[in-house]
Design a protein around this motif. Structure first.
Motif, PDB file in Angstrom:
ATOM      1  N   GLY A  30       0.810  -1.215   0.000  1.00 41.07           N
ATOM      2  CA  GLY A  30       0.000   0.000   0.000  1.00 41.07           C
ATOM      3  C   GLY A  30       0.841   1.262   0.000  1.00 41.07           C
ATOM      4  N   LYS A  31       1.915   1.243   0.769  1.00 40.43           N
ATOM      5  CA  LYS A  31       2.829   2.403   0.777  1.00 40.43           C
ATOM      6  C   LYS A  31       3.485   2.584  -0.582  1.00 40.43           C
ATOM      7  N   ALA A  32       3.831   1.479  -1.231  1.00 42.40           N
ATOM      8  CA  ALA A  32       4.442   1.566  -2.561  1.00 42.40           C
ATOM      9  C   ALA A  32       3.478   2.203  -3.556  1.00 42.40           C
ATOM     10  N   VAL A  33       2.214   1.811  -3.492  1.00 44.52           N
ATOM     11  CA  VAL A  33       1.202   2.403  -4.363  1.00 44.52           C
ATOM     12  C   VAL A  33       1.076   3.899  -4.077  1.00 44.52           C
ATOM     13  N   LYS A  34       0.996   4.252  -2.802  1.00 44.20           N
ATOM     14  CA  LYS A  34       0.835   5.657  -2.427  1.00 44.20           C
ATOM     15  C   LYS A  34       2.044   6.490  -2.857  1.00 44.20           C
ATOM     16  N   ILE A  35       3.238   5.965  -2.654  1.00 46.70           N
ATOM     17  CA  ILE A  35       4.457   6.687  -3.048  1.00 46.70           C
ATOM     18  C   ILE A  35       4.430   6.978  -4.541  1.00 46.70           C
ATOM     19  N   ARG A  36       4.087   5.966  -5.344  1.00 48.16           N
ATOM     20  CA  ARG A  36       4.053   6.166  -6.792  1.00 48.16           C
ATOM     21  C   ARG A  36       2.946   7.150  -7.184  1.00 48.16           C
ATOM     22  N   ARG A  37       1.800   7.059  -6.512  1.00 47.11           N
ATOM     23  CA  ARG A  37       0.697   7.980  -6.797  1.00 47.11           C
ATOM     24  C   ARG A  37       1.117   9.422  -6.524  1.00 47.11           C
ATOM     25  N   ILE A  38       1.801   9.638  -5.417  1.00 48.04           N
ATOM     26  CA  ILE A  38       2.264  10.981  -5.061  1.00 48.04           C
ATOM     27  C   ILE A  38       3.330  11.456  -6.040  1.00 48.04           C
ATOM     28  N   GLU A  39       4.219  10.543  -6.481  1.00 47.64           N
ATOM     29  CA  GLU A  39       5.220  10.909  -7.492  1.00 47.64           C
ATOM     30  C   GLU A  39       4.557  11.447  -8.759  1.00 47.64           C
ATOM     31  N   LEU A  40       3.403  10.881  -9.098  1.00 49.87           N
ATOM     32  CA  LEU A  40       2.678  11.317 -10.296  1.00 49.87           C
ATOM     33  C   LEU A  40       1.745  12.502 -10.028  1.00 49.87           C
ATOM     34  N   SER A  41       1.677  12.918  -8.775  1.00 50.95           N
ATOM     35  CA  SER A  41       0.821  14.044  -8.372  1.00 50.95           C
ATOM     36  C   SER A  41      -0.643  13.831  -8.757  1.00 50.95           C
ATOM     37  N   ILE A  42      -1.146  12.629  -8.464  1.00 48.62           N
ATOM     38  CA  ILE A  42      -2.555  12.362  -8.731  1.00 48.62           C
ATOM     39  C   ILE A  42      -3.268  12.005  -7.431  1.00 48.62           C
ATOM     40  N   SER A  43      -4.541  12.298  -7.384  1.00 44.28           N
ATOM     41  CA  SER A  43      -5.342  12.025  -6.191  1.00 44.28           C
ATOM     42  C   SER A  43      -5.746  10.549  -6.146  1.00 44.28           C
ATOM     43  N   GLN A  44      -6.195  10.116  -4.984  1.00 43.30           N
ATOM     44  CA  GLN A  44      -6.722   8.756  -4.860  1.00 43.30           C
ATOM     45  C   GLN A  44      -7.891   8.566  -5.811  1.00 43.30           C
ATOM     46  N   GLU A  45      -8.738   9.568  -5.890  1.00 40.78           N
ATOM     47  CA  GLU A  45      -9.914   9.460  -6.751  1.00 40.78           C
ATOM     48  C   GLU A  45      -9.507   9.302  -8.219  1.00 40.78           C
ATOM     49  N   ASP A  46      -8.521  10.069  -8.655  1.00 41.54           N
ATOM     50  CA  ASP A  46      -8.048   9.968 -10.031  1.00 41.54           C
ATOM     51  C   ASP A  46      -7.440   8.592 -10.295  1.00 41.54           C
ATOM     52  N   LEU A  47      -6.604   8.113  -9.381  1.00 46.56           N
ATOM     53  CA  LEU A  47      -6.005   6.794  -9.552  1.00 46.56           C
ATOM     54  C   LEU A  47      -7.085   5.715  -9.567  1.00 46.56           C
ATOM     55  N   ALA A  48      -8.034   5.804  -8.665  1.00 46.93           N
ATOM     56  CA  ALA A  48      -9.118   4.825  -8.622  1.00 46.93           C
ATOM     57  C   ALA A  48      -9.871   4.800  -9.952  1.00 46.93           C
ATOM     58  N   ASN A  49     -10.168   5.968 -10.489  1.00 45.42           N
ATOM     59  CA  ASN A  49     -10.862   6.038 -11.781  1.00 45.42           C
ATOM     60  C   ASN A  49     -10.014   5.427 -12.898  1.00 45.42           C
ATOM     61  N   ARG A  50      -8.734   5.739 -12.911  1.00 43.01           N
ATOM     62  CA  ARG A  50      -7.841   5.205 -13.949  1.00 43.01           C
ATOM     63  C   ARG A  50      -7.761   3.683 -13.887  1.00 43.01           C
ATOM     64  N   ALA A  51      -7.803   3.139 -12.658  1.00 40.97           N
ATOM     65  CA  ALA A  51      -7.654   1.691 -12.468  1.00 40.97           C
ATOM     66  C   ALA A  51      -8.994   0.963 -12.439  1.00 40.97           C
ATOM     67  N   GLY A  52     -10.082   1.701 -12.483  1.00 37.96           N
ATOM     68  CA  GLY A  52     -11.398   1.072 -12.442  1.00 37.96           C
ATOM     69  C   GLY A  52     -11.753   0.519 -11.076  1.00 37.96           C
ATOM     70  N   LEU A  53     -11.317   1.216 -10.035  1.00 37.72           N
ATOM     71  CA  LEU A  53     -11.561   0.801  -8.655  1.00 37.72           C
ATOM     72  C   LEU A  53     -12.357   1.872  -7.927  1.00 37.72           C
ATOM     73  N   SER A  54     -12.933   1.509  -6.810  1.00 35.30           N
ATOM     74  CA  SER A  54     -13.569   2.531  -5.979  1.00 35.30           C
ATOM     75  C   SER A  54     -12.491   3.244  -5.162  1.00 35.30           C
ATOM     76  N   ARG A  55     -12.725   4.499  -4.846  1.00 36.45           N
ATOM     77  CA  ARG A  55     -11.762   5.250  -4.062  1.00 36.45           C
ATOM     78  C   ARG A  55     -11.610   4.646  -2.683  1.00 36.45           C
ATOM     79  N   SER A  56     -12.707   4.136  -2.108  1.00 36.26           N
ATOM     80  CA  SER A  56     -12.618   3.548  -0.770  1.00 36.26           C
ATOM     81  C   SER A  56     -11.783   2.264  -0.779  1.00 36.26           C
TER      82      SER A  56
END
Length: 99
Positions: A30-56
């Protein structure tokens, strides 16, 4: 050759006796995912949408409370513009204290 592949991994050197590191794996991933998400400067909601997942669900993965399936790891990696192995290698580094 599969043996050669396994020999390159530091995971074999981890002392997994009594499952000490097993509880740390979802948190490290989970930390690895978060680190990469922050490197790309995207929100959880944006990443969830890109991956087809719910934000929760994504939030649960990043906190280590939810475990991603193999196909979900693949979708996350694609959305994070990296390889699934990149996420696992970062998680491994976090577990062994190199990340």
């Amino acid at each position: 050759m599969l043996i050669g592949f396994c020999q390159r991994s530091r995971l074999l050197a981890l002392p997994l006796t009594a499952g000490k590191h097993l509880m740390e794996i979802p948190v490290a991933f989970g930390k690895a995912v978060k680190i990469r998400r922050i490197e790309l400067s995207i929100s959880q909601e944006d990443l969830a949408n890109r991956a087809g997942l719910s934000r929760s669900f994504l939030s649960g993965v990043e906190l280590g409370n939810r475990q991603a399936s193999v196909s979900t790891v693949w979708r996350l990696a694609e959305a994070l513009e990296c390889q699934p192995s990149d996420l696992w290698l970062k998680a491994e580094a976090l577990i062994v204290g190199e990340g």
